[in-house]
Design an enzyme around this catalytic site. Sequence first.
Site, PDB file in Angstrom:
ATOM      1  N   GLY A 100     -60.099   6.267   8.972  1.00  0.00           N
ATOM      2  CA  GLY A 100     -61.507   5.922   9.163  1.00  0.00           C
ATOM      3  C   GLY A 100     -61.893   5.498  10.575  1.00  0.00           C
ATOM      4  N   HIS A 116     -46.215  11.003   9.066  1.00  0.00           N
ATOM      5  CA  HIS A 116     -46.617   9.915   8.171  1.00  0.00           C
ATOM      6  C   HIS A 116     -46.333  10.361   6.740  1.00  0.00           C
ATOM      7  CE1 HIS A 116     -50.199   7.300   6.541  1.00  0.00           C
ATOM      8  NE2 HIS A 116     -49.023   6.856   6.152  1.00  0.00           N
ATOM      9  N   ASP A 138     -49.799  14.260   8.130  1.00  0.00           N
ATOM     10  CA  ASP A 138     -49.993  13.491   6.891  1.00  0.00           C
ATOM     11  C   ASP A 138     -49.390  14.218   5.696  1.00  0.00           C
ATOM     12  OD1 ASP A 138     -51.385  11.075   7.516  1.00  0.00           O
ATOM     13  OD2 ASP A 138     -53.165  12.262   7.996  1.00  0.00           O
ATOM     14  N   MET A 192     -52.649   0.714   7.907  1.00  0.00           N
ATOM     15  CA  MET A 192     -53.637   1.591   7.278  1.00  0.00           C
ATOM     16  C   MET A 192     -54.987   0.883   7.199  1.00  0.00           C
ATOM     17  SD  MET A 192     -51.946   4.282   6.774  1.00  0.00           S
ATOM     18  CE  MET A 192     -53.320   5.186   6.044  1.00  0.00           C
ATOM     19  N   MET A 227     -48.402  14.197   1.787  1.00  0.00           N
ATOM     20  CA  MET A 227     -48.782  13.503   0.535  1.00  0.00           C
ATOM     21  C   MET A 227     -48.183  14.229  -0.658  1.00  0.00           C
ATOM     22  SD  MET A 227     -52.804  12.978   1.330  1.00  0.00           S
ATOM     23  CE  MET A 227     -53.347  12.067   2.777  1.00  0.00           C
ATOM     24  N   GLY A 265     -61.605  11.060   5.895  1.00  0.00           N
ATOM     25  CA  GLY A 265     -63.048  10.903   5.749  1.00  0.00           C
ATOM     26  C   GLY A 265     -63.488   9.657   4.999  1.00  0.00           C
ATOM     27  N   MET A 271     -46.475   9.841   3.056  1.00  0.00           N
ATOM     28  CA  MET A 271     -47.102   9.097   1.954  1.00  0.00           C
ATOM     29  C   MET A 271     -46.510   9.649   0.661  1.00  0.00           C
ATOM     30  SD  MET A 271     -50.902   9.134   3.583  1.00  0.00           S
ATOM     31  CE  MET A 271     -50.435  10.542   4.601  1.00  0.00           C
ATOM     32  N   HIS A 275     -50.614  13.979  14.416  1.00  0.00           N
ATOM     33  CA  HIS A 275     -50.331  13.162  13.226  1.00  0.00           C
ATOM     34  C   HIS A 275     -50.199  14.086  12.009  1.00  0.00           C
ATOM     35  CE1 HIS A 275     -50.452   9.309  11.048  1.00  0.00           C
ATOM     36  NE2 HIS A 275     -51.222   9.917  10.151  1.00  0.00           N
ATOM     37  N   SER A 334     -55.134  13.783  13.256  1.00  0.00           N
ATOM     38  CA  SER A 334     -54.495  14.136  11.983  1.00  0.00           C
ATOM     39  C   SER A 334     -54.915  15.535  11.568  1.00  0.00           C
ATOM     40  CB  SER A 334     -54.913  13.157  10.882  1.00  0.00           C
ATOM     41  OG  SER A 334     -54.557  13.706   9.625  1.00  0.00           O
ATOM     42  N   ASP A 383     -54.438   3.703  11.289  1.00  0.00           N
ATOM     43  CA  ASP A 383     -54.681   4.997  10.644  1.00  0.00           C
ATOM     44  C   ASP A 383     -55.730   4.880   9.541  1.00  0.00           C
ATOM     45  OD1 ASP A 383     -54.493   7.570   9.714  1.00  0.00           O
ATOM     46  OD2 ASP A 383     -52.528   7.310   8.760  1.00  0.00           O
ATOM     47  N   GLY A 436     -58.896  11.639  12.166  1.00  0.00           N
ATOM     48  CA  GLY A 436     -58.997  12.817  11.315  1.00  0.00           C
ATOM     49  C   GLY A 436     -60.385  13.410  11.468  1.00  0.00           C
TER      50      GLY A 436
HETATM   51  C1  DX5 Z   1     -55.036   8.830   5.068  1.00  0.00           C
HETATM   52  C2  DX5 Z   1     -54.267   9.522   6.179  1.00  0.00           C
HETATM   53  C3  DX5 Z   1     -54.996   9.435   7.484  1.00  0.00           C
HETATM   54  C4  DX5 Z   1     -56.346  10.072   7.477  1.00  0.00           C
HETATM   55  C5  DX5 Z   1     -56.966  10.262   8.832  1.00  0.00           C
HETATM   56  O1  DX5 Z   1     -54.403   8.998   3.892  1.00  0.00           O
HETATM   57  O2  DX5 Z   1     -53.010   8.948   6.351  1.00  0.00           O
HETATM   58  O3  DX5 Z   1     -54.164   9.892   8.541  1.00  0.00           O
HETATM   59  O4  DX5 Z   1     -56.408  11.228   6.748  1.00  0.00           O
HETATM   60  O5  DX5 Z   1     -58.218  10.835   8.652  1.00  0.00           O
HETATM   61  P1  DX5 Z   1     -59.577  10.005   8.884  1.00  0.00           P
HETATM   62  O6  DX5 Z   1     -59.537   9.545  10.321  1.00  0.00           O
HETATM   63  O7  DX5 Z   1     -60.650  11.008   8.601  1.00  0.00           O
HETATM   64  O8  DX5 Z   1     -59.564   8.854   7.936  1.00  0.00           O
HETATM   65 ZN    ZN Z   2     -51.868   9.251   8.288  1.00  0.00          ZN
END
Ligand code: DX5
Ligand code: ZN
Length: 215
Positions: A176, A65, A34, A136, A36, A144, A67, A32, A7, A174, A196
């Site tokens: 952590g 992805h 992300d 998720m 938002m 993180g 969000m 990936h 990510s 996806d 990530g």
């Molecule tokens: C969470 C994201 C993930 C995330 C991945 O909102 O969709 O893709 O940031 O990062 P880590 O692996 O650090 O959780």
């Molecule tokens: Zn994601």
Amino acid sequence: MIKLAPSILAADFSKLGEEVRAVEKAGAHLIHIDVMDGCFVPNISFGACVMKSLCGKSALPFDVHLMIESPDRYIGSFVTETTESITVHQEACPHLHRTIGHIKSFGVKAGVAINPATPAAALDCVLANVDLVMVMAVNPGFSGQAFIPQVIDKIYQISESRKENGFSFEIEVDGGVLPEHVWVLEAAGADIIVGGKAVFAGGNIEDNVKALLFG
Ligand code: DX5
Ligand code: ZN
């Protein structure tokens, strides 16, 4: 073998192109993306123009992805020659079948994501239509965060339902994910993991990718 989708949310934005080339060289399979909006999740990341700046920077396909609320309005802007899949959240789509059809109409794979508190059963009516289910393992919004282990059983349930019904969608996990989770996720039925922090933290991308893929 499980596939890895780093990510870029956790990458150094001042050298995104370089970091994407580094994960490709280390053996990652997808990028990936992300996205938002500050409404569906309590954070704003980036939009289609940042993603498009990475077209041609590597041969890795984009795993988008979203969000965001009302994703139907923006799906078209994330379609590029490099886009392999676009995933929306079940929780953000009151007309989920229609949204899945809208994604597929662009010739890309359609994915649906569910938050940790959403049961697998919320996807029962669309499993025959999707190409990807994204489970998720954190509440979306930030890189993180700590992996929520209760989602492992959900991955297993979705994987069993895939087997029983002869479906062919992929299962992606996806949030952590650390190297020590990978074997259990694979055993539960996951095909793709997102990384990530586990990929980009500490600066040694090559070692981090290898630790996730090969233990
Ligand atoms: C969470 C994201 C993930 C995330 C991945 O909102 O969709 O893709 O940031 O990062 P880590 O692996 O650090 O959780
Ligand atoms: Zn994601």
